[in-house]
Design an enzyme around this catalytic site. Sequence first.
Site, PDB file in Angstrom:
ATOM      1  N   GLU A 325     -87.775  26.430 -21.251  1.00 25.09           N
ATOM      2  CA  GLU A 325     -86.701  25.968 -20.118  1.00 25.09           C
ATOM      3  C   GLU A 325     -85.409  25.461 -20.604  1.00 25.09           C
ATOM      4  OE1 GLU A 325     -88.846  23.209 -17.254  1.00 25.09           O
ATOM      5  OE2 GLU A 325     -89.265  24.851 -16.089  1.00 25.09           O
ATOM      6  N   HIS A 346    -108.202  36.397 -34.357  1.00 22.90           N
ATOM      7  CA  HIS A 346    -109.071  37.555 -34.067  1.00 22.90           C
ATOM      8  C   HIS A 346    -108.604  38.295 -32.981  1.00 22.90           C
ATOM      9  CE1 HIS A 346    -112.219  36.596 -36.985  1.00 22.90           C
ATOM     10  NE2 HIS A 346    -111.564  35.551 -37.022  1.00 22.90           N
ATOM     11  N   LYS A 461     -88.288  29.747  -6.430  1.00 25.57           N
ATOM     12  CA  LYS A 461     -88.840  28.608  -5.242  1.00 25.57           C
ATOM     13  C   LYS A 461     -87.884  29.044  -3.922  1.00 25.57           C
ATOM     14  CE  LYS A 461     -88.974  24.582  -8.316  1.00 25.57           C
ATOM     15  NZ  LYS A 461     -88.441  23.365  -8.907  1.00 25.57           N
TER      16      LYS A 461
HETATM   17  O1  PA5 Z   1     -88.809  20.191 -17.077  1.00 23.07           O
HETATM   18  C1  PA5 Z   1     -88.812  20.283 -15.749  1.00 23.07           C
HETATM   19  O2  PA5 Z   1     -87.905  19.383 -15.261  1.00 23.07           O
HETATM   20  C2  PA5 Z   1     -89.583  20.879 -14.834  1.00 23.07           C
HETATM   21  O3  PA5 Z   1     -90.779  21.513 -15.466  1.00 23.07           O
HETATM   22  C3  PA5 Z   1     -90.496  19.962 -13.979  1.00 23.07           C
HETATM   23  O4  PA5 Z   1     -90.854  19.086 -14.769  1.00 23.07           O
HETATM   24  C4  PA5 Z   1     -91.310  20.639 -13.034  1.00 23.07           C
HETATM   25  O5  PA5 Z   1     -90.740  21.674 -12.280  1.00 23.07           O
HETATM   26  C5  PA5 Z   1     -91.804  19.713 -11.915  1.00 23.07           C
HETATM   27  O6  PA5 Z   1     -91.098  19.010 -11.140  1.00 23.07           O
HETATM   28  P1  PA5 Z   1     -91.300  18.086 -10.613  1.00 23.07           P
HETATM   29  O7  PA5 Z   1     -91.773  16.786 -11.436  1.00 23.07           O
HETATM   30  O8  PA5 Z   1     -89.974  17.353  -9.680  1.00 23.07           O
HETATM   31  O9  PA5 Z   1     -92.594  17.938  -9.372  1.00 23.07           O
END
Ligand code: PA5
Length: 471
Positions: A325, A346, A461
């Site tokens: 990310e 394995h 989303k």
């Molecule tokens: O790194 C990030 O910001 C994302 O992976 C969020 O943690 C994830 O989308 C969850 O978001 P939220 O905490 O707003 O529910």
Amino acid sequence: MDPIEYQPEGAFLEKTGISRESLLQLGPSLEAARSEIQADLKAWTAGHPPAPDKDPLDAGFIDLPERILTDYRTRREQSELGRVLATADRLCETVDRVVVLGIGGSYMGARAIMDACCHPMYNELSRADRGSRPRVYFDGNNVDNDATQGLLDVLGQSESIEQPEGGWAIIVVSKSGGTLETAVAFRQFLNRLNSTLKSPSAHSLGDLVVPITGTHGKLHDLAQALQCRDIFRVPNGVGGRFSVLSTVGLLPAAVLGLDVVHLLEGAVMMNERFQTAAVGNNPVLDFAGVCHLLEKERGASTRVLSVWSKGLEAFGLWYDQLLAESLGKSERGALPLTAVNTRDLHSRGQQHQEGVRDKLITNVIVDKYRRDPLRVGQSQWNQDQLNALADKTMPDIMRAAIQGSKQAYRDDNRPTADLHLPCLDEHTLGQAFQMLMLATIVEGRLIGINPYGQPGVEAYKRNMHTFLRST
Ligand code: PA5
């Protein structure tokens, strides 16, 4: 407390790897990235708005461990950490199971801490063997109909919810407060919890639900409506995948009875090394430099985190998210992949040994086990011919497997590096979390990719919401 050590010697290969000199030559650029990160932190602390190419700037995670510890040492139970510990103790006295709801950065860190630091069969142990701490389960990290109901089955329509041995509670984590997966799961678990509470009850729903969220948003509003006794904040300027050392990871860890101060102290130790050590002796800069050079010079665009301990699988998955990310943007960014060995020798081993030469394998090796070594031992049934190895222990076999695979990669000129954890505990894990978070932003600055934010996640989303509303 022993430091973790990054040893990249296996990456120094003449034709297919890099040289130590090239890492040292990259030193000024790595140090410039470090200075930039320190300047970013100063600007963020001073409340200056970030330049457009640095927006978002979630630099708040960098000195978060120091800030939490200072606050705790000054204000003890009034501090944020003091409140975390008090809430954890309250839950321990009240319930036997805690369901932690969250996804991505609001899930993976807590899971990594539990799997690395707790007994491998923690939830199966008796309450006494768990030190009177609750069992901990995770959900809200998917929309899997059967999985969620499976957990609801385990929680049951408990008749004994009023007793600590039968009761359960929810920790719900969402920074935005609007993530659909977590919200849908929360509704299921909240309804079930509500229906199990008798009236009158020793507990109110607000006692048994602990939200961790931002200062506004849907979950925040829900928390107010439920009159939750304890509400925690995901701190400002700390992105989800950088939040493991905030309340997001600390509260579940404290519920499990883990030493959260040690966890934070480990991160502080790594911050000091990051700020002061020169390239060649700086785990953060060296790790970022080796990964970067191998990708740039040798096309090592797949980064395998090869963890030699089952307890580190979730840690590897936490890192997968962090790297993917943070740097998987603008059609760039290496592919992270966690392998758990010897298990995956394995399954993936063949490809890592003879497949495309696009991999850097970083071995994460735990030097000392918590338990005494198990010996192979003598047996009257020697059809397996293991009596020849009777004096060897499981750690001996693991060491031989690590040496054997490193040798096999080296013989075929495949680059590796080692990350040694002296043992698997809170302090080492705190160091490792902070090391990899810092290394990820160093690399981002080095290649001109903003490591914060995840704009690409929005597309699915949007589409999901459109489909949901049109069918
Ligand atoms: O790194 C990030 O910001 C994302 O992976 C969020 O943690 C994830 O989308 C969850 O978001 P939220 O905490 O707003 O529910």
